[in-house]
Design an enzyme around this catalytic site. Structure first.
Site, PDB file in Angstrom:
ATOM      1  N   HIS A   1       3.141   6.059  -2.780  1.00 15.29           N
ATOM      2  CA  HIS A   1       3.789   4.946  -2.081  1.00 15.29           C
ATOM      3  C   HIS A   1       4.467   5.475  -0.804  1.00 15.29           C
ATOM      4  O   HIS A   1       4.999   6.584  -0.803  1.00 15.29           O
ATOM      5  CB  HIS A   1       4.811   4.266  -2.996  1.00 15.29           C
ATOM      6  CG  HIS A   1       5.301   2.973  -2.421  1.00 15.29           C
ATOM      7  ND1 HIS A   1       6.281   2.931  -1.458  1.00 15.29           N
ATOM      8  CD2 HIS A   1       4.905   1.694  -2.625  1.00 15.29           C
ATOM      9  CE1 HIS A   1       6.477   1.659  -1.103  1.00 15.29           C
ATOM     10  NE2 HIS A   1       5.648   0.890  -1.799  1.00 15.29           N
TER      11      HIS A   1
ATOM     12  N   GLU B   1      -1.307  -0.189   2.488  1.00 16.38           N
ATOM     13  CA  GLU B   1      -0.017  -0.741   2.911  1.00 16.38           C
ATOM     14  C   GLU B   1       0.361  -0.125   4.254  1.00 16.38           C
ATOM     15  O   GLU B   1       0.853   1.014   4.295  1.00 16.38           O
ATOM     16  CB  GLU B   1       1.070  -0.374   1.903  1.00 16.38           C
ATOM     17  CG  GLU B   1       0.829  -0.892   0.513  1.00 16.38           C
ATOM     18  CD  GLU B   1       2.123  -0.934  -0.268  1.00 16.38           C
ATOM     19  OE1 GLU B   1       2.653  -2.019  -0.476  1.00 16.38           O
ATOM     20  OE2 GLU B   1       2.628   0.141  -0.633  1.00 16.38           O
TER      21      GLU B   1
END
Ligand code: PGA
Length: 252
Positions: free
Chosen positions: A96, A171
């Protein structure tokens, strides 16, 4: 009906009690919206096992937000893939952008983590994405390639018996937590490229999901992109009304 994947990344937004209360209050209404989708909630570590127990018999899977790169040992503060599997986790986020930024997560670390997850049959959700500077300097594809390469090479060495599904979450870092909706033609191109990369480099079934400021207003637009199989939802996933609306778009 297309099978969609929704990953609710609760980050460190909800405490242990708040996570359990959310699930107690909303699991049954979520169930009616999930239908054939894959729906994964990723709470913080202490809530994992309780949520697994609360979701038994419901179409809600529980995932972790990270894992140790080591199998076991003197690594204070870390949690092994074995522990996650024993706690009932079936998914785990790795790479992430917040981990890359705050925990100095490197591509090589992510590959080690991926190896651990595969060993324990936990489906990896591998996050990739370029920063604002990289985006502005037209380095998006070079960055994505660099972040993907080792993971795809590792995945390619496995059979579908060892790994039957993996998820890539694109992302753009400049869109995470920002309220920025990236231009749809740009996302369409990036997802088509990702689809080609994953399908030419591995034989394992994969899903591509979009993450970054997904909300009840823009979710349908992202889901309409050809190669987008689902969404990774941050802030909006702890707000039940937003989450319900986002799930409803999957029916359209
Ligand atoms: P956000 O977070 O939806 O709040 O932008 C997404 C993520 O970080 O996974």
């Amino acid at each position: 009906m297309v099978k969609r994947i929704f990953v609710a990344n609760w980050k460190m937004q909800l405490s242990f009690n708040q996570s359990c209360t959310f699930m107690q209050e909303h699991s049954h209404e979520l169930k009616t919206l999930i239908q054939q989708d894959i729906f994964v909630i990723c709470p913080s570590f202490p809530a994992l096992h309780s949520l697994v127990t609360m979701c038994e018999g419901l179409p809600i899977a529980i995932g972790a937000q990270t894992v140790s790169r080591h199998p076991f040992g003197a690594y204070t503060g870390e949690v092994s893939a074995l522990s996650l599997a024993e706690a009932g986790c079936s998914y785990c986020i790795i790479g992430h952008s917040e981990s890359r930024q705050y925990a100095h997560e490197s591509n090589i670390n992510i590959e080690h983590k991926l190896k651990e997850l595969i060993k324990h049959t936990i489906i990896p959700i591998i996050c990739i994405g370029e920063t604002k500077e990289q985006h502005e300097q037209n380095n998006t594809y070079a960055m994505l390639k660099e972040q993907l390469l080792g993971c795809l090479q590792l995945i390619a060495t496995h059979s579908t018996e060892a790994l039957n599904h993996y998820i890539i979450a694109y992302e753009p870092v400049w869109a995470v937590g920002s309220d920025i909706t990236p231009p749809i033609p740009l996302l369409t191109k990036i997802f088509a490229w990702l689809h080609k990369e994953c399908s030419t480099k591995t034989n394992i079934p994969f899903s591509l999901i979009y993450g970054g400021s997904v909300n009840a207003t823009n979710a349908a637009t992202f889901l309409a992109i050809k190669d987008v199989d689902g969404l990774l939802i941050g802030r909006a996933s702890t707000d039940i009304e937003s989450l319900k609306k986002i799930m409803e778009y999957a029916r359209i």
